[in-house]
Scaffold this active site. Sequence first.
Site, PDB file in Angstrom:
ATOM      1  N   ASP A 153       0.874  -1.169   0.000  1.00 40.12           N
ATOM      2  CA  ASP A 153       0.000   0.000   0.000  1.00 40.12           C
ATOM      3  C   ASP A 153       0.923   1.235   0.000  1.00 40.12           C
ATOM      4  O   ASP A 153       2.119   1.128   0.313  1.00 40.12           O
ATOM      5  CB  ASP A 153      -0.866  -0.025   1.260  1.00 40.12           C
ATOM      6  CG  ASP A 153      -1.588   1.285   1.473  1.00 40.12           C
ATOM      7  OD1 ASP A 153      -2.227   1.770   0.534  1.00 40.12           O
ATOM      8  OD2 ASP A 153      -1.489   1.837   2.604  1.00 40.12           O
ATOM      9  N   ASP A 199      -0.266   5.116   0.788  1.00 41.55           N
ATOM     10  CA  ASP A 199      -0.583   6.121   1.816  1.00 41.55           C
ATOM     11  C   ASP A 199      -0.621   5.487   3.200  1.00 41.55           C
ATOM     12  O   ASP A 199      -1.392   4.561   3.449  1.00 41.55           O
ATOM     13  CB  ASP A 199      -1.923   6.793   1.503  1.00 41.55           C
ATOM     14  CG  ASP A 199      -1.803   7.668   0.285  1.00 41.55           C
ATOM     15  OD1 ASP A 199      -0.977   8.579   0.301  1.00 41.55           O
ATOM     16  OD2 ASP A 199      -2.522   7.409  -0.705  1.00 41.55           O
ATOM     17  N   GLY A 236      -9.618  10.197  -3.049  1.00 38.12           N
ATOM     18  CA  GLY A 236      -9.845  11.617  -2.797  1.00 38.12           C
ATOM     19  C   GLY A 236     -11.164  12.138  -3.347  1.00 38.12           C
ATOM     20  O   GLY A 236     -11.887  12.878  -2.656  1.00 38.12           O
ATOM     21  N   LYS A 237     -11.502  11.753  -4.586  1.00 34.13           N
ATOM     22  CA  LYS A 237     -12.759  12.232  -5.182  1.00 34.13           C
ATOM     23  C   LYS A 237     -13.944  11.660  -4.403  1.00 34.13           C
ATOM     24  O   LYS A 237     -14.918  12.356  -4.110  1.00 34.13           O
ATOM     25  CB  LYS A 237     -12.837  11.815  -6.662  1.00 34.13           C
ATOM     26  CG  LYS A 237     -11.820  12.513  -7.547  1.00 34.13           C
ATOM     27  CD  LYS A 237     -12.026  12.213  -9.023  1.00 34.13           C
ATOM     28  CE  LYS A 237     -11.615  10.817  -9.406  1.00 34.13           C
ATOM     29  NZ  LYS A 237     -10.179  10.517  -9.333  1.00 34.13           N
ATOM     30  N   GLU A 238     -13.832  10.380  -4.067  1.00 28.48           N
ATOM     31  CA  GLU A 238     -14.897   9.713  -3.309  1.00 28.48           C
ATOM     32  C   GLU A 238     -15.043  10.378  -1.935  1.00 28.48           C
ATOM     33  O   GLU A 238     -16.149  10.530  -1.419  1.00 28.48           O
ATOM     34  CB  GLU A 238     -14.552   8.224  -3.129  1.00 28.48           C
ATOM     35  CG  GLU A 238     -14.577   7.404  -4.407  1.00 28.48           C
ATOM     36  CD  GLU A 238     -13.337   7.556  -5.288  1.00 28.48           C
ATOM     37  OE1 GLU A 238     -12.435   8.352  -4.946  1.00 28.48           O
ATOM     38  OE2 GLU A 238     -13.279   6.878  -6.321  1.00 28.48           O
ATOM     39  N   THR A 266      -2.682   0.705  -4.508  1.00 26.22           N
ATOM     40  CA  THR A 266      -3.117   1.896  -3.775  1.00 26.22           C
ATOM     41  C   THR A 266      -4.348   2.526  -4.415  1.00 26.22           C
ATOM     42  O   THR A 266      -4.607   2.332  -5.602  1.00 26.22           O
ATOM     43  CB  THR A 266      -1.975   2.945  -3.734  1.00 26.22           C
ATOM     44  OG1 THR A 266      -2.431   4.106  -3.037  1.00 26.22           O
ATOM     45  CG2 THR A 266      -1.531   3.363  -5.124  1.00 26.22           C
ATOM     46  N   ASP A 298      -1.653  -0.280   6.023  1.00 24.03           N
ATOM     47  CA  ASP A 298      -1.681   0.482   7.278  1.00 24.03           C
ATOM     48  C   ASP A 298      -3.093   0.655   7.822  1.00 24.03           C
ATOM     49  O   ASP A 298      -3.248   1.184   8.924  1.00 24.03           O
ATOM     50  CB  ASP A 298      -1.104   1.890   7.086  1.00 24.03           C
ATOM     51  CG  ASP A 298      -2.044   2.750   6.278  1.00 24.03           C
ATOM     52  OD1 ASP A 298      -2.398   2.349   5.148  1.00 24.03           O
ATOM     53  OD2 ASP A 298      -2.470   3.808   6.773  1.00 24.03           O
TER      54      ASP A 298
HETATM   55  C1  XBP Z   1      -5.364   6.184   0.745  1.00 28.95           C
HETATM   56  C2  XBP Z   1      -6.440   7.031   0.299  1.00 28.95           C
HETATM   57  C3  XBP Z   1      -6.197   8.080  -0.631  1.00 28.95           C
HETATM   58  C4  XBP Z   1      -5.511   9.307  -0.125  1.00 28.95           C
HETATM   59  C5  XBP Z   1      -5.804  10.431  -1.073  1.00 28.95           C
HETATM   60  O1  XBP Z   1      -5.841   4.856   0.905  1.00 28.95           O
HETATM   61  O2  XBP Z   1      -7.567   6.826   0.661  1.00 28.95           O
HETATM   62  O3  XBP Z   1      -7.451   8.463  -1.075  1.00 28.95           O
HETATM   63  O4  XBP Z   1      -6.017   9.643   1.141  1.00 28.95           O
HETATM   64  O5  XBP Z   1      -5.355  10.140  -2.346  1.00 28.95           O
HETATM   65  P1  XBP Z   1      -4.869   3.606   0.748  1.00 28.95           P
HETATM   66  P2  XBP Z   1      -6.120  10.706  -3.652  1.00 28.95           P
HETATM   67  O6  XBP Z   1      -3.631   3.922   1.519  1.00 28.95           O
HETATM   68  O7  XBP Z   1      -5.635   2.475   1.368  1.00 28.95           O
HETATM   69  O8  XBP Z   1      -4.621   3.367  -0.705  1.00 28.95           O
HETATM   70  O9  XBP Z   1      -6.645  12.061  -3.303  1.00 28.95           O
HETATM   71  O10 XBP Z   1      -5.075  10.757  -4.731  1.00 28.95           O
HETATM   72  O11 XBP Z   1      -7.220   9.738  -3.971  1.00 28.95           O
HETATM   73 MG    MG Z   2      -2.995   3.146   3.320  1.00 28.95          MG
END
Ligand code: XBP
Ligand code: MG
Length: 232
Positions: free
Chosen positions: A9, A11, A52-54, A121, A182
Amino acid sequence: MEIKAIIFDVDGTLADTEDAHRIAFNRAFAENKLDWNWDVALYDRLLEVTGGKERIRYFIETCLPNFVKPDDYEGFVKNLHAVKTGHYTAMLRDGLIPLRPGIKQLIADARRAGIMLAIATTTSPENVATLLEVGLGKDWADYFSANGCGDIVPHKKPAPDIYEWVLRELKLNPADCIAIEDSHNGLCSALAAGIKTYITTNPYTRKQDFTGAAAVFDGLNDLPGFYRIIGL
Ligand code: XBP
Ligand code: MG
């Protein structure tokens, strides 16, 4: 089990990015003359929704009952998110978001051991490329045999789609791979794809439910200990 691939993953796992995402969202709102402010407590709640959009749509639906949607609502959200991505990648390029301790070494050790590496991700390819170019160097993409990002699958985590996409790219069975995640949503996604999953927590995810994880760590500072537990 012989581990043939490690699927990461991004983020929260490769780097502690969520506060930078939060700040970038707030900058995008201000730039678009919206008086919205996502503080840490609110963002903690909004993280229930990946992408992010969601997340912007979820915020509008759940927190702004009187918000009048513009005619091109999808375009509005898409534009807001693009502005946010601009702010976020600028922070990455400024070197404000380092890789978490142990990550660079783990990647080097895995490559030396002939283990394939992959990304799974919900964040955008642009964000991943900028984070890893700064963190690992210009040839970062050569290290990864599959790079599963953002909108390439219909359903984001906790759905298994992104992990299933990565498994197809790697041409491996779930039993040949481990995932490092995470968050609860990330864990659910990897487990639903049948992949053994290890958790490294961060301040936003520390109290989440990690039932089903193979093990939970608060970081990868102790790599020899991590290798012993995962059987490397
Ligand atoms: C991470 C996310 C991402 C970031 C924002 O989830 O949910 O949406 O917060 O990124 P994970 P974007 O670590 O489970 O992949 O704004 O580019 O969507
Ligand atoms: Mg994550």
